[in-house]
Design a protein around this motif. Sequence first.
Motif, PDB file in Angstrom:
ATOM      1  N   SER A 179       0.821  -1.222   0.000  1.00 19.79           N
ATOM      2  CA  SER A 179       0.000   0.000   0.000  1.00 19.79           C
ATOM      3  C   SER A 179       0.853   1.269   0.000  1.00 19.79           C
ATOM      4  CB  SER A 179      -0.947   0.008   1.210  1.00 19.79           C
ATOM      5  OG  SER A 179      -0.208   0.169   2.397  1.00 19.79           O
ATOM      6  N   LEU A 180       2.129   1.160   0.264  1.00 23.98           N
ATOM      7  CA  LEU A 180       2.966   2.367   0.391  1.00 23.98           C
ATOM      8  C   LEU A 180       3.793   2.672  -0.855  1.00 23.98           C
ATOM      9  CD1 LEU A 180       4.257   1.713   4.012  1.00 23.98           C
ATOM     10  CD2 LEU A 180       2.705   3.545   3.330  1.00 23.98           C
ATOM     11  N   ARG A 181       4.089   1.635  -1.654  1.00 30.40           N
ATOM     12  CA  ARG A 181       5.028   1.838  -2.752  1.00 30.40           C
ATOM     13  C   ARG A 181       4.438   2.768  -3.819  1.00 30.40           C
ATOM     14  NH1 ARG A 181       2.737  -0.569  -6.913  1.00 30.40           N
ATOM     15  NH2 ARG A 181       3.929   0.930  -8.144  1.00 30.40           N
ATOM     16  N   GLY A 182       5.371   3.441  -4.481  1.00 29.22           N
ATOM     17  CA  GLY A 182       4.961   4.242  -5.634  1.00 29.22           C
ATOM     18  C   GLY A 182       4.487   5.639  -5.296  1.00 29.22           C
ATOM     19  N   ARG A 183       4.492   6.004  -3.996  1.00 30.63           N
ATOM     20  CA  ARG A 183       4.042   7.360  -3.627  1.00 30.63           C
ATOM     21  C   ARG A 183       5.108   8.030  -2.764  1.00 30.63           C
ATOM     22  NH1 ARG A 183      -1.540   7.788  -1.000  1.00 30.63           N
ATOM     23  NH2 ARG A 183      -0.934   5.890   0.054  1.00 30.63           N
ATOM     24  N   PHE A 184       5.407   9.283  -3.066  1.00 31.20           N
ATOM     25  CA  PHE A 184       6.349  10.023  -2.238  1.00 31.20           C
ATOM     26  C   PHE A 184       5.733  10.205  -0.857  1.00 31.20           C
ATOM     27  CE2 PHE A 184       7.615  11.285  -6.534  1.00 31.20           C
ATOM     28  CZ  PHE A 184       8.981  11.048  -6.464  1.00 31.20           C
ATOM     29  N   SER A 185       6.522   9.864   0.162  1.00 32.69           N
ATOM     30  CA  SER A 185       6.070  10.026   1.543  1.00 32.69           C
ATOM     31  C   SER A 185       7.155  10.760   2.307  1.00 32.69           C
ATOM     32  CB  SER A 185       5.826   8.653   2.180  1.00 32.69           C
ATOM     33  OG  SER A 185       4.796   7.980   1.496  1.00 32.69           O
ATOM     34  N   GLY A 214       7.757   1.898 -12.863  1.00 29.77           N
ATOM     35  CA  GLY A 214       6.916   3.091 -12.688  1.00 29.77           C
ATOM     36  C   GLY A 214       7.423   3.950 -11.520  1.00 29.77           C
ATOM     37  N   ASP A 215       7.800   3.293 -10.416  1.00 31.65           N
ATOM     38  CA  ASP A 215       8.294   4.026  -9.234  1.00 31.65           C
ATOM     39  C   ASP A 215       9.621   4.718  -9.571  1.00 31.65           C
ATOM     40  OD1 ASP A 215       6.156   2.707  -8.116  1.00 31.65           O
ATOM     41  OD2 ASP A 215       7.367   1.317  -6.922  1.00 31.65           O
ATOM     42  N   LEU A 216      10.473   4.012 -10.305  1.00 29.17           N
ATOM     43  CA  LEU A 216      11.791   4.584 -10.641  1.00 29.17           C
ATOM     44  C   LEU A 216      11.644   5.774 -11.589  1.00 29.17           C
ATOM     45  CD1 LEU A 216      13.938   1.341 -11.067  1.00 29.17           C
ATOM     46  CD2 LEU A 216      14.054   3.009  -9.200  1.00 29.17           C
ATOM     47  N   LYS A 217      10.670   5.702 -12.471  1.00 27.61           N
ATOM     48  CA  LYS A 217      10.461   6.851 -13.377  1.00 27.61           C
ATOM     49  C   LYS A 217      10.029   8.085 -12.576  1.00 27.61           C
ATOM     50  CE  LYS A 217       8.038   4.725 -16.624  1.00 27.61           C
ATOM     51  NZ  LYS A 217       7.318   4.432 -17.852  1.00 27.61           N
ATOM     52  N   LYS A 218       9.253   7.869 -11.518  1.00 23.88           N
ATOM     53  CA  LYS A 218       8.872   9.008 -10.663  1.00 23.88           C
ATOM     54  C   LYS A 218      10.104   9.571  -9.956  1.00 23.88           C
ATOM     55  CE  LYS A 218       4.293   7.177  -9.694  1.00 23.88           C
ATOM     56  NZ  LYS A 218       3.451   6.529  -8.709  1.00 23.88           N
ATOM     57  N   VAL A 219      10.978   8.673  -9.515  1.00 20.40           N
ATOM     58  CA  VAL A 219      12.230   9.113  -8.859  1.00 20.40           C
ATOM     59  C   VAL A 219      13.060   9.932  -9.841  1.00 20.40           C
ATOM     60  CG1 VAL A 219      14.447   8.253  -7.948  1.00 20.40           C
ATOM     61  CG2 VAL A 219      12.298   7.251  -7.161  1.00 20.40           C
ATOM     62  N   ALA A 220      13.200   9.416 -11.066  1.00 23.35           N
ATOM     63  CA  ALA A 220      14.000  10.118 -12.082  1.00 23.35           C
ATOM     64  C   ALA A 220      13.422  11.506 -12.352  1.00 23.35           C
ATOM     65  CB  ALA A 220      14.051   9.291 -13.363  1.00 23.35           C
ATOM     66  N   ALA A 221      12.101  11.582 -12.502  1.00 26.96           N
ATOM     67  CA  ALA A 221      11.468  12.882 -12.778  1.00 26.96           C
ATOM     68  C   ALA A 221      11.694  13.829 -11.601  1.00 26.96           C
ATOM     69  CB  ALA A 221       9.972  12.692 -13.034  1.00 26.96           C
ATOM     70  N   ASP A 222      11.559  13.310 -10.398  1.00 30.67           N
ATOM     71  CA  ASP A 222      11.723  14.130  -9.191  1.00 30.67           C
ATOM     72  C   ASP A 222      13.143  14.686  -9.090  1.00 30.67           C
ATOM     73  OD1 ASP A 222      10.331  14.732  -6.514  1.00 30.67           O
ATOM     74  OD2 ASP A 222      12.316  14.030  -5.916  1.00 30.67           O
ATOM     75  N   LEU A 223      14.123  13.863  -9.494  1.00 28.98           N
ATOM     76  CA  LEU A 223      15.528  14.290  -9.395  1.00 28.98           C
ATOM     77  C   LEU A 223      15.986  15.038 -10.649  1.00 28.98           C
ATOM     78  CD1 LEU A 223      17.145  11.079  -7.785  1.00 28.98           C
ATOM     79  CD2 LEU A 223      16.402  13.179  -6.637  1.00 28.98           C
ATOM     80  N   GLY A 224      15.075  15.183 -11.600  1.00 29.71           N
ATOM     81  CA  GLY A 224      15.427  15.893 -12.848  1.00 29.71           C
ATOM     82  C   GLY A 224      16.390  15.106 -13.712  1.00 29.71           C
ATOM     83  N   LEU A 225      16.315  13.776 -13.644  1.00 25.97           N
ATOM     84  CA  LEU A 225      17.215  12.944 -14.454  1.00 25.97           C
ATOM     85  C   LEU A 225      16.596  12.674 -15.814  1.00 25.97           C
ATOM     86  CD1 LEU A 225      18.076  10.235 -11.759  1.00 25.97           C
ATOM     87  CD2 LEU A 225      19.491  12.188 -12.429  1.00 25.97           C
ATOM     88  N   GLU A 226      17.445  12.690 -16.812  1.00 26.04           N
ATOM     89  CA  GLU A 226      16.959  12.301 -18.137  1.00 26.04           C
ATOM     90  C   GLU A 226      17.136  10.798 -18.277  1.00 26.04           C
ATOM     91  OE1 GLU A 226      18.036  13.580 -22.631  1.00 26.04           O
ATOM     92  OE2 GLU A 226      18.272  15.088 -21.023  1.00 26.04           O
ATOM     93  N   LEU A 227      16.100  10.107 -18.690  1.00 30.20           N
ATOM     94  CA  LEU A 227      16.207   8.645 -18.799  1.00 30.20           C
ATOM     95  C   LEU A 227      17.138   8.284 -19.953  1.00 30.20           C
ATOM     96  CD1 LEU A 227      12.517   7.434 -18.261  1.00 30.20           C
ATOM     97  CD2 LEU A 227      14.388   7.556 -16.603  1.00 30.20           C
ATOM     98  N   PRO A 228      18.077   7.359 -19.706  1.00 30.13           N
ATOM     99  CA  PRO A 228      18.949   6.936 -20.808  1.00 30.13           C
ATOM    100  C   PRO A 228      18.131   6.223 -21.886  1.00 30.13           C
ATOM    101  CG  PRO A 228      19.659   5.960 -18.702  1.00 30.13           C
ATOM    102  CD  PRO A 228      18.366   6.680 -18.463  1.00 30.13           C
TER     103      PRO A 228
END
Length: 231
Positions: A179-185, A214-228
Amino acid sequence: MDRQPAAVPGEQVARAARGGGAPTAQPAPAPQPAVALTPAQRDERLKEMAAEVAACTGCVLAAGRTSAVFGEGSHTPKLVIVGEAPGAEEDRSGRPFVGAAGQLLTKMLGAIGLAREDVYICNLLKCRPPGNRNPRPEEVGACKPFLREQLGLLRPPLILALGSPATRELLQTRRGIMSLRGRFSRTPDGYRVMPTFHPAYLLRRPEAKRDVWGDLKKVAADLGLELPKRN
Ligand code: URA
């Protein structure tokens, strides 16, 4: 380059007024330390702590270890990864996430353009539980001052929590990873956390990789990373 000063060892970071561990999508800086350390003092303290962990006899796990596994990586990390506890290969080598789950973790990081050197990798427990059983409350209790101080020194903008034990301890909740994964807390201390499945779980349940991606893509977007680019 240092983003923020580190906290004085052992000193509690003031709780962020907006904290409390409630799920939130609001990006915000890591909590501010009460007193700043220089980068050299921070590095020195992390080195000292690694020696303290290597000598720790705070719970029964000390008796069975080959090596304690303190953690490794950047001291100004974009991301701190918190796993559960060392496994057999980590216990042998003294390094976190070097076995099969670790190899998958390294690939997961690579998929969002991060090398292991860009992040800091550590665990909730610094010693291996026998047979990789779940951490016991008294072991978590004995070990958690180390993780708390590591985070206070590293001041990560974001923590990736792998699996239930790390997520529950960081967020101080009894809820499970499903129930916790995938959401910034946010932790009670104000650190931002993205909980996701542990790579060891993904080795058993590869169909869950889609959720983790899906969770990692949110992390990448949050950190301003461009996906390889994927080939
Ligand atoms: N699993 C973990 O949680 N941590 C490690 O370091 C290795 C496997």
